[in-house]
Design an enzyme around this catalytic site. Structure first.
Site, PDB file in Angstrom:
ATOM      1  N   HIS A   1       0.821  -1.224   0.000  1.00 13.14           N
ATOM      2  CA  HIS A   1       0.000   0.000   0.000  1.00 13.14           C
ATOM      3  C   HIS A   1       0.850   1.267   0.000  1.00 13.14           C
ATOM      4  O   HIS A   1       0.329   2.346  -0.233  1.00 13.14           O
ATOM      5  CB  HIS A   1      -0.925   0.003   1.226  1.00 13.14           C
ATOM      6  CG  HIS A   1      -2.028  -0.998   1.124  1.00 13.14           C
ATOM      7  ND1 HIS A   1      -3.347  -0.654   0.895  1.00 13.14           N
ATOM      8  CD2 HIS A   1      -2.022  -2.356   1.207  1.00 13.14           C
ATOM      9  CE1 HIS A   1      -4.093  -1.741   0.849  1.00 13.14           C
ATOM     10  NE2 HIS A   1      -3.308  -2.794   1.038  1.00 13.14           N
TER      11      HIS A   1
ATOM     12  N   ASP B   1       3.763   9.505  -1.016  1.00 14.93           N
ATOM     13  CA  ASP B   1       2.578   8.739  -0.613  1.00 14.93           C
ATOM     14  C   ASP B   1       2.305   7.671  -1.663  1.00 14.93           C
ATOM     15  O   ASP B   1       2.381   7.962  -2.871  1.00 14.93           O
ATOM     16  CB  ASP B   1       1.369   9.679  -0.504  1.00 14.93           C
ATOM     17  CG  ASP B   1       0.395   9.230   0.578  1.00 14.93           C
ATOM     18  OD1 ASP B   1       0.352   8.018   0.859  1.00 14.93           O
ATOM     19  OD2 ASP B   1      -0.340  10.086   1.111  1.00 14.93           O
TER      20      ASP B   1
HETATM   21  O1  F6P Z   1      -1.052   3.300   4.740  1.00 22.38           O
HETATM   22  C1  F6P Z   1      -0.447   2.327   5.488  1.00 22.38           C
HETATM   23  C2  F6P Z   1      -1.174   2.019   6.781  1.00 22.38           C
HETATM   24  O2  F6P Z   1      -0.451   1.026   7.456  1.00 22.38           O
HETATM   25  C3  F6P Z   1      -2.589   1.553   6.587  1.00 22.38           C
HETATM   26  O3  F6P Z   1      -2.681   0.207   6.281  1.00 22.38           O
HETATM   27  C4  F6P Z   1      -3.210   1.923   7.904  1.00 22.38           C
HETATM   28  O4  F6P Z   1      -4.576   2.112   7.819  1.00 22.38           O
HETATM   29  C5  F6P Z   1      -2.526   3.217   8.244  1.00 22.38           C
HETATM   30  O5  F6P Z   1      -1.258   3.156   7.623  1.00 22.38           O
HETATM   31  C6  F6P Z   1      -2.457   3.467   9.742  1.00 22.38           C
HETATM   32  O6  F6P Z   1      -1.450   2.712  10.286  1.00 22.38           O
HETATM   33  P1  F6P Z   1      -1.444   1.946  11.668  1.00 22.38           P
HETATM   34  O7  F6P Z   1      -2.049   0.600  11.460  1.00 22.38           O
HETATM   35  O8  F6P Z   1       0.004   1.894  12.014  1.00 22.38           O
HETATM   36  O9  F6P Z   1      -2.247   2.757  12.651  1.00 22.38           O
END
Ligand code: F6P
Length: 458
Positions: A155, A363
């Site tokens: 992602h 990003d």
């Molecule tokens: O964009 C990457 C990501 O890991 C997403 O999968 C997730 O929703 C967001 O960042 C927030 O991250 P975390 O799980 O570390 O709170």
């Protein structure tokens, strides 16, 4: 059809009847269709863990979740995932805090998750692993004898070779990808970086169609830009929920145009530069002073990772400085909200804004950019100012694209957006909207899964 098993680091079991977010909507559709299951960390920290995952069934979706032990949370999640891979994959070698025990925790926790997942798997499953936390999981499953099709989707961005090789043991990470049958990235740029890295770092050979020959194994790699469900966004804007909050925001503007930013509080999002660029606009274009409101929602994130706390303090300093310089008793140039709001509220805030300001330094995609477009009134849309360093900018070529380090450029783009005539706004918006409806979140998951199911079983 073989059953789909989705694996992600976080797997939050929703309350029955609650509205799932974008990614969950798409994956839920695919899971329902195949009678599948979603596996991951339940977000809790426990001293001892159960032998088998906790099973839940909510609104027709099955979940299997496990807690993490404190040591794994520290070394794997906070350490290797969020202080090593996250900064490095966002091209921030300087912010990477490599420690051998983080790497060991990453290896150990992926093995633990693979062991727990084995309790859930059936023979003919198709497995879809998500994101940077779980790169070695495919290899751990193969070592445990899994010969199902396994796909992986990243992602976040994939860095260039000269950035990646700053990571001690990077070759090991690269070889982990060979366990996957299909490897997906957000953009062509990320895909090109990946191919260059594996060719130079492992000697794998890649043909023009993304078929990878690792010597003894074959995989395929491709770009699968993730998206949103634009209808869901329009429904949230139109459904009259949160009417009071939205009306309060509107009234507080006293007819001034709204510039909006909505981000997790993360150093990849470029918030200090964004704030300074807005200050530059107020400096260079005095006619904007007192005549525009910038609302920045910065949702708290990874608060126990030290770099995030440092960023919060830095931002508070910059906001104080800007408001101290420019605010009047009846006007505040920058409203900075360090809190989270419900999704429908955010979508309605986006709909109100004349300018959407999305300027990450790097990003993978940035879904807020797409949500901003989807939330607009087609007859009187606002203008998106979007960083060139996002995956979204590679798709949305009709929006105002900026260099997130160029304060003058962002200041000028905000002003251009504020002054843009209706006809040009509509034309630019229609192009951007067509891109999003042409590749929505359902197209994204269907395309990935179709290709994964079509790969030969190992
Ligand atoms: O964009 C990457 C990501 O890991 C997403 O999968 C997730 O929703 C967001 O960042 C927030 O991250 P975390 O799980 O570390 O709170």
């Amino acid at each position: 059809m073989s059953r789909l098993v989705v694996v992600s680091n976080r797997c939050t079991v929703p309350r029955a009847g609650s509205a799932p977010g974008g990614l969950a909507v798409a994956l839920n559709a695919a899971l329902r269709e195949s009678g599948g299951i979603w596996f991951g960390w339940d977000g809790s920290i426990a001293d001892s863990t159960r032998r088998v995952p906790q099973r839940d069934d909510v609104d027709g979706i099955r979940y299997a979740t496990v807690p993490l032990q404190k040591r794994d949370y520290e070394d794997y999640y906070k350490g290797y995932a969020n202080r090593v891979l996250w900064p490095l994959f966002h091209y921030r070698i300087d912010a990477m805090q490599f420690q051998p025990e983080f790497r060991e925790g990453y290896r150990r926790t992926n093995e633990y998750l693979a062991r727990k997942l084995m309790h859930v798997l059936e023979d003919d499953d198709v497995i879809w692993v998500h994101d940077y936390h779980l790169i070695p999981l495919g290899h751990d499953l193969r070592s445990a004898g899994v010969d199902s099709r396994i796909g992986f989707f990243l992602h976040i961005p994939f860095p260039p070779f000269d950035v990646l090789r700053a990571l001690p043991g990077y070759v090991h990470i690269l070889w982990s990808f060979c366990a996957y049958d299909l490897i997906g990235f957000q953009s062509d740029n990320d895909l090109r970086n990946f191919i260059d890295c594996i060719e130079r770092g492992t000697g794998a050979v890649v043909d023009d169609d993304g078929n990878i020959s690792w010597g003894y194994r074959r995989s395929r790699a491709g770009a699968f830009p993730i998206s949103i469900d634009p209808r869901e966004v329009r429904d949230m804007v139109g459904n009259g929920r949160d009417v009071k909050t939205v009306r309060r925001l509107q009234q507080s503007l006293h007819g001034r145009p709204l510039v909006i930013g909505v981000d997790r509080l993360d150093y990849s999002k470029g918030l200090p530069d964004r704030f300074l660029a807005y200050e530059r606009m107020l400096d260079r274009y005095p006619e904007t002073v007192g005549d525009v409101v910038y609302l920045q929602v910065a949702q708290p994130s990874r608060e126990d990772v030290p770099e995030y706390n440092a960023l919060r303090l830095e931002l508070e300093g910059i906001v104080g400085e800007i408001n101290g310089r420019f605010a009047e008793f009846d006007w505040m140039p920058l409203r900075y909200l360090n809190k989270a709001y419900a999704r429908p509220t955010i979508m309605n805030f986006l709909a109100l804004a004349r300018v959407g300001l999305v300027t990450p330094l790097r990003d993978g995609m940035n879904l807020v950019a797409k949500e901003y477009i989807a939330a607009q009134n087609p007859d009187d849309p606002g203008v998106l100012v979007l960083s060139e360093m996002t995956g979204a900018a590679q798709e949305l070529d009709s929006v105002l694209r900026v260099n997130p380090h160029d304060h003058d450029g962002i200041a000028d783009a905000i002003l251009t957006a504020l002054k843009m005539p209706l006809e040009e706004r509509v034309e630019r918006w229609q192009h951007a909207h067509a891109v999003i409806t042409g590749n929505d979140i359902f197209n994204w998951s269907e395309r990935f899964l179709r290709q994964l199911r079509a790969t030969a079983r190992t």
